[in-house]
Write a protein that holds these residues in place. Sequence first.
Motif, PDB file in Angstrom:
ATOM      1  N   ARG A  34       0.766  -1.089  -0.070  1.00 54.52           N
ATOM      2  CA  ARG A  34      -0.124   0.137  -0.166  1.00 54.52           C
ATOM      3  C   ARG A  34       0.884   1.486  -0.037  1.00 54.52           C
ATOM      4  O   ARG A  34       0.645   2.229  -0.429  1.00 54.52           O
ATOM      5  CB  ARG A  34      -0.821  -0.084   1.043  1.00 54.52           C
ATOM      6  N   ARG A  35       1.969   1.221   0.690  1.00 57.70           N
ATOM      7  CA  ARG A  35       2.944   2.385   0.816  1.00 57.70           C
ATOM      8  C   ARG A  35       3.451   2.741  -0.603  1.00 57.70           C
ATOM      9  O   ARG A  35       3.694   3.590  -1.088  1.00 57.70           O
ATOM     10  CB  ARG A  35       3.917   2.034   1.676  1.00 57.70           C
ATOM     11  N   ALA A  36       3.920   1.540  -1.501  1.00 56.83           N
ATOM     12  CA  ALA A  36       4.349   1.672  -2.757  1.00 56.83           C
ATOM     13  C   ALA A  36       3.396   2.180  -3.681  1.00 56.83           C
ATOM     14  O   ALA A  36       3.654   3.231  -4.414  1.00 56.83           O
ATOM     15  CB  ALA A  36       4.667   0.249  -3.140  1.00 56.83           C
ATOM     16  N   ARG A  37       2.072   1.902  -3.236  1.00 60.30           N
ATOM     17  CA  ARG A  37       0.931   2.226  -4.263  1.00 60.30           C
ATOM     18  C   ARG A  37       0.716   3.922  -4.229  1.00 60.30           C
ATOM     19  O   ARG A  37       0.448   4.877  -4.997  1.00 60.30           O
ATOM     20  CB  ARG A  37      -0.321   1.881  -4.040  1.00 60.30           C
ATOM     21  N   LEU A  38       0.915   4.292  -2.688  1.00 64.95           N
ATOM     22  CA  LEU A  38       0.850   5.800  -2.403  1.00 64.95           C
ATOM     23  C   LEU A  38       2.098   6.488  -3.096  1.00 64.95           C
ATOM     24  O   LEU A  38       1.698   7.472  -3.675  1.00 64.95           O
ATOM     25  CB  LEU A  38       0.885   6.031  -0.849  1.00 64.95           C
ATOM     26  N   GLU A  39       3.128   5.904  -3.148  1.00 65.77           N
ATOM     27  CA  GLU A  39       4.341   6.727  -3.613  1.00 65.77           C
ATOM     28  C   GLU A  39       4.068   6.613  -5.143  1.00 65.77           C
ATOM     29  O   GLU A  39       4.554   7.587  -5.755  1.00 65.77           O
ATOM     30  CB  GLU A  39       5.451   5.696  -3.234  1.00 65.77           C
ATOM     31  N   GLU A  40       3.593   5.812  -5.710  1.00 66.48           N
ATOM     32  CA  GLU A  40       3.442   5.753  -7.190  1.00 66.48           C
ATOM     33  C   GLU A  40       2.373   6.990  -7.521  1.00 66.48           C
ATOM     34  O   GLU A  40       2.714   7.761  -8.740  1.00 66.48           O
ATOM     35  CB  GLU A  40       2.844   4.438  -7.616  1.00 66.48           C
ATOM     36  N   ILE A  41       1.415   7.077  -6.736  1.00 65.35           N
ATOM     37  CA  ILE A  41       0.628   8.390  -7.176  1.00 65.35           C
ATOM     38  C   ILE A  41       1.421   9.709  -6.757  1.00 65.35           C
ATOM     39  O   ILE A  41       1.191  10.630  -7.667  1.00 65.35           O
ATOM     40  CB  ILE A  41      -0.524   8.086  -6.059  1.00 65.35           C
ATOM     41  N   LEU A  42       1.849   9.733  -5.801  1.00 68.46           N
ATOM     42  CA  LEU A  42       2.413  11.156  -5.241  1.00 68.46           C
ATOM     43  C   LEU A  42       3.512  11.575  -5.797  1.00 68.46           C
ATOM     44  O   LEU A  42       3.959  12.619  -5.873  1.00 68.46           O
ATOM     45  CB  LEU A  42       2.205  11.299  -3.484  1.00 68.46           C
ATOM     46  N   LEU A  43       4.667  10.600  -5.780  1.00 69.39           N
ATOM     47  CA  LEU A  43       6.102  10.976  -5.996  1.00 69.39           C
ATOM     48  C   LEU A  43       6.276  11.595  -7.355  1.00 69.39           C
ATOM     49  O   LEU A  43       7.070  12.754  -7.339  1.00 69.39           O
ATOM     50  CB  LEU A  43       6.958   9.853  -6.259  1.00 69.39           C
ATOM     51  N   PRO A  44       5.595  11.373  -8.430  1.00 72.40           N
ATOM     52  CA  PRO A  44       5.601  12.061  -9.652  1.00 72.40           C
ATOM     53  C   PRO A  44       5.117  13.666  -9.358  1.00 72.40           C
ATOM     54  O   PRO A  44       5.697  14.377 -10.008  1.00 72.40           O
ATOM     55  CB  PRO A  44       4.849  11.349 -10.631  1.00 72.40           C
ATOM     56  N   LEU A  45       4.095  13.671  -8.823  1.00 68.65           N
ATOM     57  CA  LEU A  45       3.360  15.113  -8.474  1.00 68.65           C
ATOM     58  C   LEU A  45       4.513  15.924  -7.717  1.00 68.65           C
ATOM     59  O   LEU A  45       4.509  17.090  -8.169  1.00 68.65           O
ATOM     60  CB  LEU A  45       2.094  15.031  -7.876  1.00 68.65           C
ATOM     61  N   VAL A  46       4.938  15.338  -6.738  1.00 67.25           N
ATOM     62  CA  VAL A  46       5.872  15.820  -5.750  1.00 67.25           C
ATOM     63  C   VAL A  46       7.197  16.266  -6.340  1.00 67.25           C
ATOM     64  O   VAL A  46       7.688  17.431  -6.687  1.00 67.25           O
ATOM     65  CB  VAL A  46       6.386  15.197  -4.381  1.00 67.25           C
ATOM     66  N   ALA A  47       7.709  15.576  -7.274  1.00 66.40           N
ATOM     67  CA  ALA A  47       8.931  15.732  -7.898  1.00 66.40           C
ATOM     68  C   ALA A  47       8.645  16.777  -9.220  1.00 66.40           C
ATOM     69  O   ALA A  47       9.805  17.688  -9.221  1.00 66.40           O
ATOM     70  CB  ALA A  47       9.439  14.320  -8.788  1.00 66.40           C
ATOM     71  N   ALA A  48       7.884  16.773  -9.816  1.00 68.61           N
ATOM     72  CA  ALA A  48       7.411  17.753 -10.897  1.00 68.61           C
ATOM     73  C   ALA A  48       7.500  19.357 -10.156  1.00 68.61           C
ATOM     74  O   ALA A  48       8.146  20.136 -10.761  1.00 68.61           O
ATOM     75  CB  ALA A  48       6.419  17.616 -11.504  1.00 68.61           C
ATOM     76  N   GLU A  49       6.969  19.248  -9.241  1.00 58.28           N
ATOM     77  CA  GLU A  49       6.930  20.689  -8.434  1.00 58.28           C
ATOM     78  C   GLU A  49       8.265  21.010  -7.700  1.00 58.28           C
ATOM     79  O   GLU A  49       8.905  22.063  -8.034  1.00 58.28           O
ATOM     80  CB  GLU A  49       5.782  20.572  -7.270  1.00 58.28           C
ATOM     81  N   ALA A  50       8.742  20.134  -7.334  1.00 57.19           N
ATOM     82  CA  ALA A  50      10.076  20.195  -6.532  1.00 57.19           C
ATOM     83  C   ALA A  50      11.140  20.723  -7.741  1.00 57.19           C
ATOM     84  O   ALA A  50      11.780  21.759  -7.273  1.00 57.19           O
ATOM     85  CB  ALA A  50      10.614  19.050  -5.936  1.00 57.19           C
ATOM     86  N   TRP A  51      11.242  20.046  -8.725  1.00 57.59           N
ATOM     87  CA  TRP A  51      12.290  20.357  -9.559  1.00 57.59           C
ATOM     88  C   TRP A  51      12.090  21.945 -10.507  1.00 57.59           C
ATOM     89  O   TRP A  51      12.752  22.453 -10.828  1.00 57.59           O
ATOM     90  CB  TRP A  51      12.501  19.461 -10.705  1.00 57.59           C
ATOM     91  N   ALA A  52      10.517  21.970 -10.373  1.00 56.18           N
ATOM     92  CA  ALA A  52      10.298  23.449 -11.107  1.00 56.18           C
ATOM     93  C   ALA A  52      10.746  24.587 -10.291  1.00 56.18           C
ATOM     94  O   ALA A  52      11.529  25.604 -10.800  1.00 56.18           O
ATOM     95  CB  ALA A  52       8.651  23.522 -11.076  1.00 56.18           C
ATOM     96  N   ARG A  53      10.735  24.398  -8.942  1.00 54.12           N
ATOM     97  CA  ARG A  53      11.140  25.163  -7.918  1.00 54.12           C
ATOM     98  C   ARG A  53      12.779  25.386  -7.765  1.00 54.12           C
ATOM     99  O   ARG A  53      13.322  26.436  -7.918  1.00 54.12           O
ATOM    100  CB  ARG A  53      10.633  24.903  -6.399  1.00 54.12           C
ATOM    101  N   LEU A  54      13.320  24.121  -7.933  1.00 57.81           N
ATOM    102  CA  LEU A  54      14.811  23.966  -7.934  1.00 57.81           C
ATOM    103  C   LEU A  54      15.449  24.881  -9.165  1.00 57.81           C
ATOM    104  O   LEU A  54      16.344  25.587  -8.791  1.00 57.81           O
ATOM    105  CB  LEU A  54      15.337  22.701  -7.906  1.00 57.81           C
ATOM    106  N   GLU A  55      14.846  24.373 -10.180  1.00 57.99           N
ATOM    107  CA  GLU A  55      15.435  25.159 -11.468  1.00 57.99           C
ATOM    108  C   GLU A  55      15.137  26.800 -11.524  1.00 57.99           C
ATOM    109  O   GLU A  55      15.800  27.418 -12.343  1.00 57.99           O
ATOM    110  CB  GLU A  55      14.903  24.478 -12.800  1.00 57.99           C
ATOM    111  N   SER A  56      14.150  27.279 -10.598  1.00 57.29           N
ATOM    112  CA  SER A  56      14.136  28.714 -10.531  1.00 57.29           C
ATOM    113  C   SER A  56      14.951  29.536  -9.716  1.00 57.29           C
ATOM    114  O   SER A  56      15.106  30.610  -9.916  1.00 57.29           O
ATOM    115  CB  SER A  56      12.486  28.898 -10.170  1.00 57.29           C
ATOM    116  N   VAL A  57      15.920  28.710  -9.143  1.00 54.13           N
ATOM    117  CA  VAL A  57      16.925  29.446  -8.214  1.00 54.13           C
ATOM    118  C   VAL A  57      17.929  29.900  -9.009  1.00 54.13           C
ATOM    119  O   VAL A  57      18.479  29.268  -9.813  1.00 54.13           O
ATOM    120  CB  VAL A  57      17.348  28.149  -7.005  1.00 54.13           C
TER     121      VAL A  57
END
Length: 212
Positions: free
Chosen positions: A96-119
């Motif tokens: 179940r934890r792996a399934r949650l990560e499948e859902i959320l990690l791509p969303l988190v990663a996309a937003e995080a890298w957008a912010r990092l690349e703006s530094v």
Amino acid sequence: MSNAASRSPRRPRPTGRALYVGLTGGIGAGKSEVARLLAAKGAVVVSADAIAREVVAPGTEGLAAVAAEFGQQLLDADGALDRAALGRIVFTDPLRRARLEEILLPLVAAEAWARLESVPAGQVAVYDVPLLVEGQMEGMFDVVVVVEADPETRLDRLERRGLGREQALARIAAQASDAERRAVADVVLPNSGTREELARAVEELWQRLSTA
């Protein structure tokens, strides 16, 4: 400061961008305090945990996907996610934890890298991310910093946050081991001692990062 290795950045950093630092550590190790200290020194800190909360805010695609997978009973009267109830499900069931990560990690990663690349170039951009090792992200950073504390210190901190010992042990067991984190670390910051000792270690780290 105790270093896993005093290595140079793992790959040449392109000109025209910030220094990317991956900051990780097991739950209760004190990673968030290191992030706070680095921010106070001038680093731009992007928090995976903060973004993870944002992507499941009421009305988001992430919350809809989580509710569809784990059940509408995880939503409170205001339509917000009951994170504690979700944690009780996923930290006792690896599938179940792996399934949650499948859902959320791509969303988190996309937003995080957008912010990092703006530094802006010349600054230090820190990604505060618990699952750096689990996500095999180490190659994405110029420097990987691991915060480490002994198991009893971590358990004491988690119990002071209100987690029972069994819950705390389950959350520690669900993450990468200290050895796995050390294997990808450029710097290991020990944090089983005092706040003053940690502050001195972070000061030494900052001197290294700000001149890299």
